[in-house]
Motif scaffolding. Structure first.
Motif, mmCIF file in Angstrom:
data_model
loop_
_atom_site.group_PDB
_atom_site.id
_atom_site.type_symbol
_atom_site.label_atom_id
_atom_site.label_comp_id
_atom_site.label_asym_id
_atom_site.label_seq_id
_atom_site.Cartn_x
_atom_site.Cartn_y
_atom_site.Cartn_z
ATOM 1 N N ASP A 242 0.861 -1.176 0.000
ATOM 2 C CA ASP A 242 0.000 0.000 0.000
ATOM 3 C C ASP A 242 0.901 1.231 0.000
ATOM 4 O O ASP A 242 1.464 1.608 1.022
ATOM 5 C CB ASP A 242 -0.902 -0.026 1.236
ATOM 6 C CG ASP A 242 -1.854 1.156 1.305
ATOM 7 O OD1 ASP A 242 -1.623 2.157 0.604
ATOM 8 O OD2 ASP A 242 -2.824 1.093 2.086
ATOM 9 N N ASP A 243 1.045 1.854 -1.170
ATOM 10 C CA ASP A 243 1.890 3.035 -1.319
ATOM 11 C C ASP A 243 1.047 4.290 -1.528
ATOM 12 O O ASP A 243 1.493 5.247 -2.162
ATOM 13 C CB ASP A 243 2.845 2.850 -2.507
ATOM 14 C CG ASP A 243 4.312 2.999 -2.102
ATOM 15 O OD1 ASP A 243 4.580 3.199 -0.904
ATOM 16 O OD2 ASP A 243 5.187 2.924 -2.980
ATOM 17 N N VAL A 244 -0.156 4.282 -0.974
ATOM 18 C CA VAL A 244 -1.065 5.401 -1.168
ATOM 19 C C VAL A 244 -0.470 6.698 -0.641
ATOM 20 O O VAL A 244 -0.483 7.730 -1.317
ATOM 21 C CB VAL A 244 -2.432 5.106 -0.513
ATOM 22 C CG1 VAL A 244 -3.280 6.360 -0.408
ATOM 23 C CG2 VAL A 244 -3.175 4.040 -1.317
ATOM 24 N N GLN A 245 0.075 6.676 0.581
ATOM 25 C CA GLN A 245 0.648 7.891 1.161
ATOM 26 C C GLN A 245 2.146 7.999 0.951
ATOM 27 O O GLN A 245 2.678 9.098 0.796
ATOM 28 C CB GLN A 245 0.347 7.977 2.663
ATOM 29 C CG GLN A 245 0.733 9.319 3.279
ATOM 30 C CD GLN A 245 0.227 9.482 4.690
ATOM 31 O OE1 GLN A 245 0.850 9.041 5.646
ATOM 32 N NE2 GLN A 245 -0.933 10.126 4.827
ATOM 33 N N MET A 246 2.860 6.885 0.896
ATOM 34 C CA MET A 246 4.318 6.931 0.836
ATOM 35 C C MET A 246 4.881 6.823 -0.578
ATOM 36 O O MET A 246 6.088 6.921 -0.772
ATOM 37 C CB MET A 246 4.916 5.815 1.709
ATOM 38 C CG MET A 246 4.576 5.978 3.174
ATOM 39 S SD MET A 246 5.077 7.588 3.821
ATOM 40 C CE MET A 246 3.909 7.781 5.175
ATOM 41 N N GLY A 247 4.006 6.628 -1.564
ATOM 42 C CA GLY A 247 4.470 6.588 -2.946
ATOM 43 C C GLY A 247 4.619 7.976 -3.535
ATOM 44 O O GLY A 247 4.485 8.993 -2.853
ATOM 45 N N CYS A 248 4.942 8.027 -4.814
ATOM 46 C CA CYS A 248 5.078 9.292 -5.554
ATOM 47 C C CYS A 248 6.177 10.182 -4.973
ATOM 48 O O CYS A 248 6.057 11.406 -4.946
ATOM 49 C CB CYS A 248 3.761 10.046 -5.618
ATOM 50 S SG CYS A 248 2.401 9.078 -6.327
ATOM 51 N N GLY A 249 7.245 9.542 -4.481
ATOM 52 C CA GLY A 249 8.429 10.281 -4.075
ATOM 53 C C GLY A 249 8.531 10.666 -2.630
ATOM 54 O O GLY A 249 9.532 11.257 -2.208
ATOM 55 N N ARG A 250 7.552 10.357 -1.807
ATOM 56 C CA ARG A 250 7.580 10.802 -0.407
ATOM 57 C C ARG A 250 8.809 10.303 0.335
ATOM 58 O O ARG A 250 9.360 11.007 1.185
ATOM 59 C CB ARG A 250 6.289 10.337 0.291
ATOM 60 C CG ARG A 250 6.181 10.643 1.768
ATOM 61 C CD ARG A 250 6.374 12.080 2.128
ATOM 62 N NE ARG A 250 5.450 13.008 1.495
ATOM 63 C CZ ARG A 250 5.485 14.327 1.682
ATOM 64 N NH1 ARG A 250 6.399 14.861 2.471
ATOM 65 N NH2 ARG A 250 4.619 15.125 1.055
ATOM 66 N N THR A 251 9.266 9.092 0.040
ATOM 67 C CA THR A 251 10.445 8.555 0.728
ATOM 68 C C THR A 251 11.726 8.725 -0.091
ATOM 69 O O THR A 251 12.782 8.251 0.312
ATOM 70 C CB THR A 251 10.262 7.057 1.051
ATOM 71 O OG1 THR A 251 10.129 6.327 -0.174
ATOM 72 C CG2 THR A 251 9.043 6.833 1.937
ATOM 73 N N GLY A 252 11.632 9.411 -1.221
ATOM 74 C CA GLY A 252 12.793 9.622 -2.096
ATOM 75 C C GLY A 252 12.567 8.979 -3.444
ATOM 76 O O GLY A 252 12.369 9.659 -4.451
ATOM 77 N N ASP A 253 12.597 7.664 -3.495
ATOM 78 C CA ASP A 253 12.259 6.940 -4.721
ATOM 79 C C ASP A 253 10.776 7.116 -5.033
ATOM 80 O O ASP A 253 9.968 7.413 -4.150
ATOM 81 C CB ASP A 253 12.565 5.447 -4.557
ATOM 82 C CG ASP A 253 14.049 5.176 -4.390
ATOM 83 O OD1 ASP A 253 14.835 5.633 -5.233
ATOM 84 O OD2 ASP A 253 14.415 4.512 -3.398
ATOM 85 N N PHE A 254 10.412 6.886 -6.303
ATOM 86 C CA PHE A 254 8.995 7.030 -6.658
ATOM 87 C C PHE A 254 8.145 6.072 -5.836
ATOM 88 O O PHE A 254 7.114 6.469 -5.271
ATOM 89 C CB PHE A 254 8.783 6.778 -8.151
ATOM 90 C CG PHE A 254 7.371 7.052 -8.581
ATOM 91 C CD1 PHE A 254 6.988 8.331 -8.956
ATOM 92 C CD2 PHE A 254 6.415 6.046 -8.583
ATOM 93 C CE1 PHE A 254 5.665 8.600 -9.320
ATOM 94 C CE2 PHE A 254 5.098 6.306 -8.946
ATOM 95 C CZ PHE A 254 4.724 7.586 -9.315
ATOM 96 N N PHE A 255 8.551 4.802 -5.759
ATOM 97 C CA PHE A 255 7.881 3.831 -4.899
ATOM 98 C C PHE A 255 8.686 3.661 -3.618
ATOM 99 O O PHE A 255 9.921 3.573 -3.645
ATOM 100 C CB PHE A 255 7.765 2.472 -5.591
ATOM 101 C CG PHE A 255 6.886 2.456 -6.806
ATOM 102 C CD1 PHE A 255 5.507 2.559 -6.690
ATOM 103 C CD2 PHE A 255 7.431 2.331 -8.073
ATOM 104 C CE1 PHE A 255 4.693 2.530 -7.817
ATOM 105 C CE2 PHE A 255 6.633 2.302 -9.207
ATOM 106 C CZ PHE A 255 5.252 2.410 -9.082
ATOM 107 N N SER A 256 7.996 3.555 -2.500
ATOM 108 C CA SER A 256 8.708 3.441 -1.231
ATOM 109 C C SER A 256 9.405 2.101 -1.051
ATOM 110 O O SER A 256 10.294 1.969 -0.216
ATOM 111 C CB SER A 256 7.728 3.662 -0.067
ATOM 112 O OG SER A 256 6.803 2.589 0.031
ATOM 113 N N PHE A 257 9.020 1.082 -1.838
ATOM 114 C CA PHE A 257 9.624 -0.244 -1.683
ATOM 115 C C PHE A 257 10.901 -0.402 -2.495
ATOM 116 O O PHE A 257 11.574 -1.431 -2.393
ATOM 117 C CB PHE A 257 8.627 -1.342 -2.069
ATOM 118 C CG PHE A 257 8.071 -1.221 -3.464
ATOM 119 C CD1 PHE A 257 8.794 -1.647 -4.571
ATOM 120 C CD2 PHE A 257 6.805 -0.687 -3.672
ATOM 121 C CE1 PHE A 257 8.273 -1.537 -5.854
ATOM 122 C CE2 PHE A 257 6.276 -0.567 -4.946
ATOM 123 C CZ PHE A 257 7.021 -0.997 -6.042
#
Length: 427
Positions: A242-257
């Motif tokens: 579930d990358d709803v909140q952490m996807g789209c660059g929030r953790t740096g990479d586009f996907f958080s995984f």
């Protein structure tokens, strides 16, 4: 002296009691730009809430706004269900070239309803359809949405209680660090899977957030995620991130995984995928899982064409190179250092700092302290929210596009708010 009662506002007389954020920020907002939002009196607030992660590129980004205005001025399609449109084609081609192909991800793209919980419901439904099994494993303190299927795999007791009905077909397991390192990772989970007497039916899938935002900014280690991925492979369970909140660059990479080097079977995206705060959600999955019959999962608003337009503009602006990623990762260390200095410099104990990229949390002993910090920050012109099962974590979600000066300004207000709130509660 005669006191004149202030008439209740239309929000109080007409809108439901379910409203929440407006209670923490008791002003009427009127306009916004970049990292700031303004009330109707013209007072600016630095926004470190960012639409709960829906505004990674800030408010009314000029490049995205121009694309949207041009599209509307040309009478572009607004509502299209799942019809083929030029806006959808542009988005799919851009998403493939900027996100999927550079990462060698083979995913098919599904447009469910336009919210994060719609994407999660589609993921759960697909996992059950593919495997023929019912049970889904989720983790302590998880948050996956407010519709019934998503609530079933959500941990928060208060949110689950609002369902009013049983929430079956879900099993909870401890998230990373939940047991404080006293038990080897997945010992209990794998023992249940291996024991025919455990009572755990073979799960269809495991759903996980790499960083639990609503759960208190709980960060899973890369090695924990890799071990989970391998566990799912060994036991024939689909892995849903579930990358709803952490996807789209929030953790740096586009996907958080990406940091963990894993490839989930299914991924959910929403919030900042439109780039502009417009409703849009995606459910991504490996091609062999695309077993849907036409129309088997649908929704009236799964084709939000204006959101396709702004999403395409955001991908073009920020994901054709690695500039935003490097900037976000560089700022992560800066924010962490500032928060550690804040929590360690005045001798207080028991305040934890954790985060990744540009999502950070300060964990206090109780929700009263965290709420006091957010309340004081609002008085000083900074929007923050609390998270965690008891509201004990102050969460920072600044726009990824905030300037260095804005980041320093927000951290400065946070520091003053912590000192003020903790001092008052200790007095």
């Amino acid at each position: 002296m005669t006191l004149t009662d202030i008439a209740p506002s239309v929000f109080e007389t007409v809108e439901s009691e379910v409203r929440s954020y407006c209670r923490a920020w008791p002003v009427v907002f009127e306009r916004a730009g970049g990292s700031r939002i303004y009330d109707e009196q013209g007072r600016p607030y630095l926004d470190f809430f960012a639409g709960a992660g829906s505004l990674n590129y800030g408010h009314n980004h000029p490049v995205l706004k121009r694309a949207l205005l041009d599209y509307l001025a040309d009478d572009g399609i607004t509502h299209g269900l799942d019809m083929s449109t030029t806006a959808k084609r542009d988005f799919l081609e851009t998403f493939r070239s900027t996100v999927l192909e550079p990462r060698a991800l083979p995913y098919k793209v599904m447009f469910p309803g336009p919210t994060g919980t719609n994407a999660v419901e589609a993921a759960l439904k697909l996992a059950r359809k593919v495997t023929g099994r019912e049970s889904v494993v989720s983790f302590t303190n998880a948050f996956h949405g407010m519709s019934l299927g998503s609530l079933a795999v959500t941990g928060n007791a208060a949110k689950r209680a609002g369902a009013g009905v049983p929430l079956p077909h879900a099993t909870r397991m401890p998230f990373d660090h939940y047991l404080g390192g006293r038990v080897p990772d997945f010992l209990w989970f794998e023992r249940l899977l291996d024991d025919p007497g455990s009572g755990l039916d073979q799960p269809a899938a495991v759903i996980v957030e790499t960083v639990q935002g609503e759960g208190g900014v709980n960060v899973a280690r890369a090695e924990w995620l890799r071990a989970l991925s391998e566990l799912c492979r060994r036991h024939d369970m689909l892995l849903v991130v579930d990358d709803v909140q952490m996807g789209c660059g929030r953790t740096g990479d586009f996907f958080s995984f990406e940091e963990a080097g894993i490839t989930p079977d299914i991924v959910t995206l929403s919030k900042s995928i439109s780039g502009y705060g417009l409703p849009l959600a995606l459910c991504l999955f490996k091609p062999e899982l695309d077993v849907w019959e036409p129309g088997e999962h649908n929704g009236t608003f799964r084709g939000n064409n204006p959101a396709f337009v702004t999403a395409t503009a955001a991908l073009d602006a920020y994901w054709r190179d690695g500039v935003l990623r490097e900037r976000t990762l560089g700022r992560a260390g800066r924010v962490e250092s500032a928060l550690l200095d804040l929590c360690g410099g005045d001798g207080r104990a028991g305040v934890a700092v954790r985060g990744r990229g540009l999502v950070w949390g300060l964990e206090f002993a109780d929700g009263e302290r965290a709420e006091a910090v957010c309340r004081r920050a609002f008085e000083l012109g900074l929007l923050l929210e609390t998270s965690g099962p008891r509201g004990e974590v102050v969460k920072l979600l600044p726009p990824l596009t905030a300037t260095d000066d804005e980041l320093d300004e927000g951290l400065g207000i946070l520091a003053r708010s912590v000192r003020h709130a903790v001092g008052r509660l200790a007095a």
